[in-house]
Design a protein around this motif. Structure first.
Motif, PDB file in Angstrom:
ATOM      1  N   ARG A  14      -7.622 101.014 -83.240  1.00 30.02           N
ATOM      2  CA  ARG A  14      -7.039  99.732 -82.426  1.00 30.02           C
ATOM      3  C   ARG A  14      -7.052 100.050 -80.974  1.00 30.02           C
ATOM      4  O   ARG A  14      -7.387  99.319 -80.234  1.00 30.02           O
ATOM      5  CB  ARG A  14      -5.582  99.654 -83.054  1.00 30.02           C
ATOM      6  N   LEU A  15      -6.695 101.364 -80.667  1.00 31.90           N
ATOM      7  CA  LEU A  15      -6.513 101.542 -79.071  1.00 31.90           C
ATOM      8  C   LEU A  15      -8.079 101.774 -78.624  1.00 31.90           C
ATOM      9  O   LEU A  15      -8.283 101.313 -77.414  1.00 31.90           O
ATOM     10  CB  LEU A  15      -5.930 102.897 -78.945  1.00 31.90           C
ATOM     11  N   LEU A  18      -9.199  98.235 -78.291  1.00 28.41           N
ATOM     12  CA  LEU A  18      -8.685  97.672 -77.167  1.00 28.41           C
ATOM     13  C   LEU A  18      -9.044  97.951 -75.907  1.00 28.41           C
ATOM     14  O   LEU A  18      -9.146  97.311 -74.866  1.00 28.41           O
ATOM     15  CB  LEU A  18      -7.058  97.773 -77.196  1.00 28.41           C
ATOM     16  N   ALA A 111       2.227  92.999 -72.516  1.00 34.30           N
ATOM     17  CA  ALA A 111       1.506  93.928 -72.910  1.00 34.30           C
ATOM     18  C   ALA A 111       1.886  95.297 -72.863  1.00 34.30           C
ATOM     19  O   ALA A 111       1.649  96.075 -73.867  1.00 34.30           O
ATOM     20  CB  ALA A 111       0.521  94.023 -71.619  1.00 34.30           C
ATOM     21  N   PRO A 112       3.162  95.834 -72.284  1.00 34.96           N
ATOM     22  CA  PRO A 112       3.643  97.027 -72.393  1.00 34.96           C
ATOM     23  C   PRO A 112       4.361  97.117 -73.842  1.00 34.96           C
ATOM     24  O   PRO A 112       4.285  98.034 -74.454  1.00 34.96           O
ATOM     25  CB  PRO A 112       4.824  97.204 -71.348  1.00 34.96           C
ATOM     26  N   TRP A 114       3.416  95.343 -76.441  1.00 37.17           N
ATOM     27  CA  TRP A 114       2.485  95.255 -77.340  1.00 37.17           C
ATOM     28  C   TRP A 114       1.854  96.680 -77.641  1.00 37.17           C
ATOM     29  O   TRP A 114       1.786  97.171 -78.539  1.00 37.17           O
ATOM     30  CB  TRP A 114       1.179  94.187 -76.857  1.00 37.17           C
ATOM     31  N   LEU A 115       1.738  97.477 -76.551  1.00 33.32           N
ATOM     32  CA  LEU A 115       1.289  98.948 -76.436  1.00 33.32           C
ATOM     33  C   LEU A 115       2.150  99.625 -77.277  1.00 33.32           C
ATOM     34  O   LEU A 115       1.898 100.370 -78.077  1.00 33.32           O
ATOM     35  CB  LEU A 115       0.697  99.320 -75.101  1.00 33.32           C
ATOM     36  N   MET A 118       2.690  99.303 -80.917  1.00 32.97           N
ATOM     37  CA  MET A 118       1.796  99.952 -81.631  1.00 32.97           C
ATOM     38  C   MET A 118       1.988 101.229 -82.345  1.00 32.97           C
ATOM     39  O   MET A 118       1.379 101.568 -83.557  1.00 32.97           O
ATOM     40  CB  MET A 118       0.321 100.241 -81.103  1.00 32.97           C
TER      41      MET A 118
END
Length: 155
Positions: A14-15, A18, A111-112, A114-115, A118
């Motif tokens: 996934r990373l 991205l 976004a932070p 979201w990350l 994960m």
């Protein structure tokens, strides 16, 4: 639909997907700016004042359009295609436009989170991150069958 744990995409896949997507969006933004500014300078020898704001809005919308359209139309971003992963709803079906759009808007706006969210991929049985939990999605390896493929028909 219940797939084996290995069917769900892991953190590294996934990373990397991205990272590929971020590079693609950055490249697209650079090309858009170059075409708008360079094109206007070539054609009329100066950049009109309206070009900057229009390009700014377009570049601001580019990531949302990129992610939501990719998830909606093919279930995968180009990064997802490269890594062999796809976003699906909880039943393994492709996600529709509203869910794709909301997932993109909230994922990008936060976004932070979201990350950081994960990290849940490491402990969730279906390897869902926070964004997956919020929007009822899973990320699977694209070669996995859909719920329709798993339905057994009588001969």
């Amino acid at each position: 639909m219940s797939l084996p744990h290995e069917a769900y995409a892991g953190l590294v896949s996934r990373l990397v997907a991205l990272a590929i997507d971020i590079a693609a969006v950055a490249l697209g933004a650079a090309v858009a700016v170059g075409l708008a500014v360079g094109g206007s300078q070539m054609m009329i020898r100066e950049t009109p004042g309206w070009v900057g704001p229009v390009v700014g809005v377009a570049i601001g919308l580019l990531p949302v359009v990129y992610f939501s359209a990719s998830w909606w139309i093919v279930g995968q971003t180009p990064g997802g295609i490269a890594m062999g992963i796809a976003v699906r709803n909880g039943d393994g079906q492709p996600i529709g436009l509203p869910r794709s759009l909301l997932r993109a808007v909230f994922g990008l706006a936060f976004a932070p989170i979201w990350l950081l969210g994960m990290a849940l991929v490491l402990v969730d049985a279906r390897r869902r991150g926070l964004i997956d939990l919020a929007f009822g999605t899973v990320v699977v390896y694209a070669s996995q069958p859909s719920a329709d493929d798993l339905a057994v028909s009588e001969p």
